[in-house]
Design a protein around this motif. Structure first.
Motif, PDB file in Angstrom:
ATOM      1  N   LEU A 144      13.436   2.117  -4.024  1.00 57.80           N
ATOM      2  CA  LEU A 144      13.672   3.560  -4.020  1.00 57.80           C
ATOM      3  C   LEU A 144      13.713   4.019  -2.568  1.00 57.80           C
ATOM      4  O   LEU A 144      12.664   4.183  -1.941  1.00 57.80           O
ATOM      5  N   PRO A 145      14.909   4.205  -2.004  1.00 59.99           N
ATOM      6  CA  PRO A 145      15.016   4.603  -0.595  1.00 59.99           C
ATOM      7  C   PRO A 145      14.767   6.102  -0.438  1.00 59.99           C
ATOM      8  O   PRO A 145      15.591   6.842   0.095  1.00 59.99           O
ATOM      9  N   ASP A 146      13.617   6.541  -0.903  1.00 57.36           N
ATOM     10  CA  ASP A 146      13.309   7.963  -0.934  1.00 57.36           C
ATOM     11  C   ASP A 146      11.797   8.119  -0.868  1.00 57.36           C
ATOM     12  O   ASP A 146      11.055   7.360  -1.488  1.00 57.36           O
ATOM     13  N   GLY A 147      11.347   9.063  -0.104  1.00 54.78           N
ATOM     14  CA  GLY A 147       9.930   9.354   0.018  1.00 54.78           C
ATOM     15  C   GLY A 147       9.745  10.485   0.998  1.00 54.78           C
ATOM     16  O   GLY A 147      10.716  11.050   1.513  1.00 54.78           O
ATOM     17  N   LEU A 148       8.504  10.839   1.276  1.00 49.92           N
ATOM     18  CA  LEU A 148       8.241  11.939   2.193  1.00 49.92           C
ATOM     19  C   LEU A 148       8.419  11.539   3.649  1.00 49.92           C
ATOM     20  O   LEU A 148       8.543  12.402   4.511  1.00 49.92           O
ATOM     21  N   GLY A 149       8.408  10.247   3.937  1.00 46.65           N
ATOM     22  CA  GLY A 149       8.647   9.790   5.302  1.00 46.65           C
ATOM     23  C   GLY A 149       7.511  10.063   6.269  1.00 46.65           C
ATOM     24  O   GLY A 149       7.713  10.035   7.484  1.00 46.65           O
ATOM     25  N   LEU A 150       6.304  10.302   5.755  1.00 45.36           N
ATOM     26  CA  LEU A 150       5.160  10.526   6.637  1.00 45.36           C
ATOM     27  C   LEU A 150       4.649   9.220   7.235  1.00 45.36           C
ATOM     28  O   LEU A 150       4.005   9.223   8.282  1.00 45.36           O
ATOM     29  N   LEU A 151       4.919   8.123   6.547  1.00 48.17           N
ATOM     30  CA  LEU A 151       4.580   6.793   7.037  1.00 48.17           C
ATOM     31  C   LEU A 151       5.879   6.040   7.296  1.00 48.17           C
ATOM     32  O   LEU A 151       6.694   5.892   6.382  1.00 48.17           O
ATOM     33  N   PRO A 152       6.121   5.575   8.509  1.00 51.23           N
ATOM     34  CA  PRO A 152       7.352   4.829   8.771  1.00 51.23           C
ATOM     35  C   PRO A 152       7.438   3.572   7.910  1.00 51.23           C
ATOM     36  O   PRO A 152       6.436   2.900   7.665  1.00 51.23           O
ATOM     37  N   GLY A 153       8.652   3.261   7.459  1.00 52.36           N
ATOM     38  CA  GLY A 153       8.863   2.049   6.688  1.00 52.36           C
ATOM     39  C   GLY A 153       8.707   2.256   5.194  1.00 52.36           C
ATOM     40  O   GLY A 153       8.916   3.346   4.668  1.00 52.36           O
ATOM     41  N   SER A 154       8.326   1.185   4.499  1.00 56.54           N
ATOM     42  CA  SER A 154       8.254   1.206   3.044  1.00 56.54           C
ATOM     43  C   SER A 154       6.895   0.725   2.558  1.00 56.54           C
ATOM     44  O   SER A 154       6.094   0.191   3.329  1.00 56.54           O
ATOM     45  N   VAL A 155       6.660   0.914   1.260  1.00 51.55           N
ATOM     46  CA  VAL A 155       5.399   0.520   0.630  1.00 51.55           C
ATOM     47  C   VAL A 155       5.696  -0.173  -0.693  1.00 51.55           C
ATOM     48  O   VAL A 155       6.601   0.232  -1.432  1.00 51.55           O
ATOM     49  N   CYS A 156       4.920  -1.214  -0.982  1.00 53.65           N
ATOM     50  CA  CYS A 156       4.961  -1.874  -2.284  1.00 53.65           C
ATOM     51  C   CYS A 156       3.543  -1.955  -2.831  1.00 53.65           C
ATOM     52  O   CYS A 156       2.693  -2.626  -2.246  1.00 53.65           O
ATOM     53  N   PRO A 157       3.252  -1.300  -3.957  1.00 54.25           N
ATOM     54  CA  PRO A 157       1.927  -1.426  -4.571  1.00 54.25           C
ATOM     55  C   PRO A 157       1.885  -2.629  -5.521  1.00 54.25           C
ATOM     56  O   PRO A 157       2.908  -3.247  -5.803  1.00 54.25           O
ATOM     57  N   HIS A 158       0.699  -2.953  -6.011  1.00 55.60           N
ATOM     58  CA  HIS A 158       0.513  -3.995  -7.033  1.00 55.60           C
ATOM     59  C   HIS A 158       1.169  -5.319  -6.621  1.00 55.60           C
ATOM     60  O   HIS A 158       1.734  -6.036  -7.444  1.00 55.60           O
TER      61      HIS A 158
END
Length: 237
Positions: free
Chosen positions: A150-164
């Protein structure tokens, strides 16, 4: 001289909704430098599920804090009151669920802009699963059923995140493929049990409630591959 607050957020791989030891919840509260922090739970990703809200309140009412909840599916605050409420918090805790749906609802109510304002005011933002995904530029999600980027988010943290990263089949491989192909930017993979604190966009602390759980930095590598680097994590006790 103008005081500029530190902008902080935490990615959680557990907490009140999944764990029984409260270690990550205590860690979050310990990161707020007030004796009774005001903690607002935002359960949008779950559709404001009543059982989820009660689980949060049941945990945080027993701690040294002032818990509250922001419902949006039955919103009862006007725009000015909503802004005043969020900006009065010390911590904003976002729950898990559907990342894509949550971002859409937030934007309809202007919560995305208010969370950015809260971040810039030094309010600690944190969350689990969708509540971790939302802070980055992009994320790895099952919002649409199958695992995807999902190339979408608030952008407060640079880069991406993967949970679990360790607990759901296919997460590790799928996230690495997304980073390797540049469908997602390099980022952070959070195993269940981990907490990661970022200050002004940089990792400043990583902890774990279990000896084996880790936080990983995942970067693209030559040849269409991705590399992962385990970050040192302090064991919570």
């Amino acid at each position: 001289m103008t005081f500029v607050p530190q902008r902080r957020l935490a990615l959680l791989g557990g907490g009140f909704s999944t764990d029984t030891d409260d270690l990550l919840d205590d860690w979050v509260l310990s990161r707020v430098p007030v004796s009774r922090p005001r903690v607002c739970f935002v359960p949008t990703a779950s559709g404001d599920a009543p059982a989820y809200i009660e689980q949060f309140l049941g945990t945080y009412r027993s701690r040294s804090c002032e818990p509250s909840v922001l419902p949006l599916f039955r919103r009862n605050l006007d725009d000015d009151a909503l802004r005043a409420f969020l900006l009065s918090q010390d911590t904003i805790y976002v729950g898990g669920g559907n990342t894509a749906n949550m971002l859409t609802v937030w934007r309809a109510h202007g919560v995305d802009r208010l969370l950015r304002e809260a971040f810039n005011h030094g309010i600690l933002l944190c969350g689990i699963s969708a509540g971790a995904n939302c802070w980055a530029e992009g994320s790895h999600t099952d919002s649409f059923g199958p695992l995807t980027h999902l190339p979408d988010g608030l952008g407060l943290l640079p880069g991406s995140v993967c949970p679990h990263y360790d607990s759901e089949p296919g997460r590790r491989t799928s996230y690495q493929e997304a980073v390797a192909s540049h469908a997602l930017p390099a980022g952070w993979a959070v195993e269940d049990g981990v907490g990661a604190l970022f200050t002004n966009g940089h990792l400043t602390e990583s902890v774990t409630r279990t000896p084996q759980a880790r936080l990983y930095r995942v970067d693209p590598a030559p040849g269409g591959r991705a590399t992962e680097q385990a970050m040192p994590c302090r064991l919570l006790t």
